[in-house]
Enzyme design. Structure first.
Site, PDB file in Angstrom:
ATOM      1  N   ASN A 226     -20.163 -22.611  48.900  1.00  0.00           N
ATOM      2  CA  ASN A 226     -20.645 -21.923  50.091  1.00  0.00           C
ATOM      3  C   ASN A 226     -20.082 -20.512  50.233  1.00  0.00           C
ATOM      4  OD1 ASN A 226     -21.708 -21.816  53.021  1.00  0.00           O
ATOM      5  ND2 ASN A 226     -19.494 -21.542  53.278  1.00  0.00           N
TER       6      ASN A 226
ATOM      7  N   LYS B  84     -28.017 -13.934  45.555  1.00  0.00           N
ATOM      8  CA  LYS B  84     -28.510 -15.267  45.890  1.00  0.00           C
ATOM      9  C   LYS B  84     -29.676 -15.674  44.983  1.00  0.00           C
ATOM     10  CE  LYS B  84     -25.588 -16.390  49.052  1.00  0.00           C
ATOM     11  NZ  LYS B  84     -24.624 -17.497  48.825  1.00  0.00           N
TER      12      LYS B  84
ATOM     13  N   ASP C  60     -10.669 -21.345  51.662  1.00  0.00           N
ATOM     14  CA  ASP C  60     -11.124 -20.081  52.226  1.00  0.00           C
ATOM     15  C   ASP C  60     -10.046 -19.017  52.057  1.00  0.00           C
ATOM     16  OD1 ASP C  60     -12.277 -18.045  54.156  1.00  0.00           O
ATOM     17  OD2 ASP C  60     -13.609 -19.721  54.587  1.00  0.00           O
TER      18      ASP C  60
ATOM     19  N   SER D 290     -30.007 -18.706  49.678  1.00  0.00           N
ATOM     20  CA  SER D 290     -30.505 -18.055  50.888  1.00  0.00           C
ATOM     21  C   SER D 290     -32.008 -17.970  50.753  1.00  0.00           C
ATOM     22  CB  SER D 290     -29.909 -16.652  51.019  1.00  0.00           C
ATOM     23  OG  SER D 290     -30.596 -15.883  51.992  1.00  0.00           O
TER      24      SER D 290
ATOM     25  N   TYR E 194     -26.891  -8.535  48.221  1.00  0.00           N
ATOM     26  CA  TYR E 194     -26.821  -9.940  48.634  1.00  0.00           C
ATOM     27  C   TYR E 194     -28.044 -10.715  48.151  1.00  0.00           C
ATOM     28  CZ  TYR E 194     -26.603 -14.014  51.731  1.00  0.00           C
ATOM     29  OH  TYR E 194     -26.569 -15.292  52.229  1.00  0.00           O
TER      30      TYR E 194
ATOM     31  N   ASP F  58      -9.414 -17.053  46.991  1.00  0.00           N
ATOM     32  CA  ASP F  58     -10.000 -15.717  46.920  1.00  0.00           C
ATOM     33  C   ASP F  58     -11.051 -15.756  45.809  1.00  0.00           C
ATOM     34  OD1 ASP F  58     -10.707 -13.086  46.578  1.00  0.00           O
ATOM     35  OD2 ASP F  58      -8.672 -12.313  46.417  1.00  0.00           O
TER      36      ASP F  58
ATOM     37  N   TYR G 137     -37.464 -13.323  62.225  1.00  0.00           N
ATOM     38  CA  TYR G 137     -37.374 -14.708  61.757  1.00  0.00           C
ATOM     39  C   TYR G 137     -37.986 -15.668  62.768  1.00  0.00           C
ATOM     40  CZ  TYR G 137     -34.696 -14.848  57.393  1.00  0.00           C
ATOM     41  OH  TYR G 137     -34.317 -14.777  56.084  1.00  0.00           O
TER      42      TYR G 137
END
Length: 254
Positions: free
Chosen positions: A94, A165, A41, A148, A161, A67, A210
């Protein structure tokens, strides 16, 4: 509850974006299933604390700086993690950023778009490439890409985003065909909106959308997603590849 303590016994797994949230939940569950786990991470201090907590429970883990926007950092992380693990049987891609949340398309500038693509798409591609030699040598390598459900239903005001994905889903399918001859499975897990640190910015209305639209009408939490990742890494899924598993309580069904 099913005993999964030996599901991944002896496996060596690298999880990116593992300092907190879903990544930490994945790394924890993988280690609890008997694997040796490298956590990577960019959040170095948070990562150190998470690793220390897992070690305190007797789990075999180590942390590595990463990174995803820096190709050199990706190469260094993959080499260091694989060296510590003594090889590599599983990669969980991830790590990702959102950045475009809450903005319609015309309010996303080029720099923002490029930063999301650099981490989520290019970074996933480069990390996979860096790990391929070790995964091929494994004989039962498994790649799990975190997608996602947003590109599955076309979530609005999140375009960079969502597009990134969607690209991850496409890469998953293409790589599954490329790496099948090396006995590497490549699958994607596509969670719905999950309550973690990275989704704290999401307005309550989106959470309610959702929850109201799910067949299972409750808040989604990290433990709801870990089972799918464990399955995709394990021998239970050795003839499953190129698939997208939507884990969202039935908000999207495919």
């Amino acid at each position: 509850m099913t005993d999964i303590s030996k599901l991944l016994a002896g496996r060596r797994v690298l999880v990116t974006g593992a300092a907190r949230g879903l990544g930490l939940a994945f790394a924890t569950a993988i280690a609890e299933s008997g694997a040796k786990v490298a956590l990577a991470d960019i959040l170095h201090d948070v990562l150190a604390g998470s690793v220390a907590a897992l070690r305190g429970r007797g789990l075999d883990v180590q942390g590595f700086p990463l990174d995803m926007a820096d190709p050199a950092s990706i190469e260094a992380c993959a080499a260091a993690a694989t060296g510590w693990l003594g090889g590599l049987d599983g990669l969980v891609n991830n790590a990702a950023i959102t950045n475009s949340g809450g903005r319609p398309s015309e309010r996303i500038d080029i720099a923002m778009w490029d930063s999301v693509m650099a981490v989520n798409v290019r970074g996933t591609w480069l990390m996979t490439n860096a790990c391929l030699p070790a995964l091929r040598a494994s004989g039962h390598g498994a790649i799990v890409n975190l997608a996602s459900d947003t590109p599955l239903w076309g979530a609005p005001n999140l375009l960079a985003y969502v597009a990134s994905k969607g690209a991850v889903i496409g890469m998953t399918r293409s790589l599954a065909r490329e790496e099948g001859s090396h006995d590497i499975t490549v699958n994607a897990v596509a969670p719905g909106l999950t309550k973690v640190e990275a989704t704290e910015y999401v307005p309550a209305q989106r959470y309610q959308t959702y929850q109201d639209g799910r067949a299972l009408q409750r808040l989604q939490v990290p433990d709801d997603v870990t089972g799918a990742v464990l399955f995709a890494l394990s021998d239970l899924s050795r003839f499953v590849t190129g698939q997208v598993l939507a884990v969202n309580g039935g908000f999207v069904m495919n």
